[in-house]
Design an enzyme around this catalytic site. Structure first.
Site, PDB file in Angstrom:
ATOM      1  N   SER A   1       0.972  -1.007   0.071  1.00  0.00           N
ATOM      2  CA  SER A   1       0.177  -0.199  -0.041  1.00  0.00           C
ATOM      3  C   SER A   1       0.924   1.211   0.067  1.00  0.00           C
ATOM      4  O   SER A   1       2.186   1.069   0.170  1.00  0.00           O
ATOM      5  CB  SER A   1      -0.735   0.019   1.374  1.00  0.00           C
ATOM      6  OG  SER A   1      -1.440   1.357   1.444  1.00  0.00           O
TER       7      SER A   1
ATOM      8  N   TYR B   1      -2.197  -0.736  10.394  1.00  0.00           N
ATOM      9  CA  TYR B   1      -2.361  -0.905   8.905  1.00  0.00           C
ATOM     10  C   TYR B   1      -0.957  -0.745   8.350  1.00  0.00           C
ATOM     11  O   TYR B   1      -0.302  -1.562   7.570  1.00  0.00           O
ATOM     12  CB  TYR B   1      -3.505  -0.214   8.392  1.00  0.00           C
ATOM     13  CG  TYR B   1      -3.730  -0.330   7.111  1.00  0.00           C
ATOM     14  CD1 TYR B   1      -4.310  -1.581   6.671  1.00  0.00           C
ATOM     15  CD2 TYR B   1      -3.170   0.585   5.866  1.00  0.00           C
ATOM     16  CE1 TYR B   1      -4.413  -1.730   5.051  1.00  0.00           C
ATOM     17  CE2 TYR B   1      -3.627   0.338   4.724  1.00  0.00           C
ATOM     18  CZ  TYR B   1      -4.113  -0.784   4.022  1.00  0.00           C
ATOM     19  OH  TYR B   1      -4.381  -1.076   2.998  1.00  0.00           O
TER      20      TYR B   1
END
Ligand SMILES: NC(=O)c1ccc[n+]([C@@H]2O[C@H](COP(=O)([O-])OP(=O)(O)OC[C@H]3O[C@@H](n4cnc5c(N)ncnc54)[C@H](O)[C@@H]3O)[C@@H](O)[C@H]2O)c1
Length: 254
Positions: free
Chosen positions: A139, A152
């Site tokens: 990501s 995350y």
């Protein structure tokens, strides 16, 4: 555009969002595709790809369903892992301590452990392929403090570590790469713990995403899919391993 004719691909997390767009793109390019996802196929999913249901964090389920995919496809050339969950962008101070441990545990199991389980289960079949590849999903959060909260972000940095390590460990037989999407419109991305049910459904998300890319273009799942099919291509990406492609409209620049 390079074709993927005859390429046998399994997409873990291919029921929706970026994974689903990758399934569609790969099939358009001629690949035979199987999906493993805990969700059913999307209602508008075209026919032609094998859909296997199951929790990709469960080792027995993964072993069984990867085996089923390999049997149905007659082998496996490309493993793509896009299954993922999010932490809801919370600052650390916002977590009750008990909730924090559960959130970290689930994020790790889905975003990191399930990728390793899928690679492990697919290894024998990938070793029988002449152009084997694995593509994992990091990501923009794997490159800086943007796109998530600390749990995350940590899980997506971990995926960068997996790409780097596995590219070295599995060479020369299997190429291992990653894709790092920027904030992408039109996907679900379930939040864990007491976070919003779906990150993709947050009010104003599309407007926020448009404003933060340097290119001032909204990133759609279809934009990200091309990176996965490029990395799986035996011709285009023949000598590419250990690489992560940032598909983020320039959000990763200073
Ligand atoms: N959407 C974004 O803005 C964005 C940005 C950067 C990275 N990513 C990453 O891209 C990947 C795809 O995300 P998306 O936005 O398309 O989300 P999505 O929710 O639309 O797709 C994720 C898929 O993974 C499946 N999944 C989740 N947990 C699973 C499990 N335990 N077992 C089996 N399947 C499981 C879901 O059912 C879903 O089909 C994720 O790894 C996410 O972290 C997304």
């Amino acid at each position: 555009m390079s074709r993927l004719d005859g390429l046998r691909m399994l997409v873990v997390g291919g029921a929706s969002g970026i994974g689903r767009a990758t399934v569609d793109r790969a099939r358009d390019l001629g690949a035979q595709v199987a999906v493993l996802d805990r969700a059913p196929p999307a209602v508008d999913a075209g026919g032609g790809s094998l859909h296997l249901r199951g929790d990709a964090t469960d080792p027995e389920v993964v072993a069984t369903q990867v085996g089923a995919a390999v049997e149905a496809l007659g082998g496996l050339d490309a493993l793509v892992h896009t299954a993922g969950v999010h932490d809801g962008f919370r600052d650390l101070v916002e977590y009750p301590v008990t909730d924090l441990a559960d959130v970290c545990s689930e994020l790790w199991r889905v975003n990191v452990t399930s990728a390793l389980l899928a690679v492990r289960a697919a290894l024998p079949a990938l070793h029988r392929s002449e152009h084997a590849s694995v593509t994992l999903t990091s990501s923009e959060s794997g490159f800086g403090a943007r796109g998530g909260g600390a749990p995350y972000t940590a899980s997506k940095w971990a995926v960068r570590g997996l790409v780097d390590h596995l590219a070295a460990e599995l060479a020369p037989a299997i190429r291992v790469n990653g894709v790092a999407p920027g904030g992408t419109s039109g996907t679900s991305l379930r939040g864990v713990g007491s976070t919003p049910a779906e990150i993709g459904a947050r009010p104003g998300r599309d407007e926020d995403l448009l404003g933060t890319t340097k290119l001032r273009r909204r990133i759609e799942a279809a934009d990200v899919a091309g990176a996965y099919t490029y990395l799986a291509s035996p011709s285009l990406a023949r000598v590419i391993t250990g690489v992560i492609i940032n598909v983020d409209g320039g959000r990763n620049t200073v």
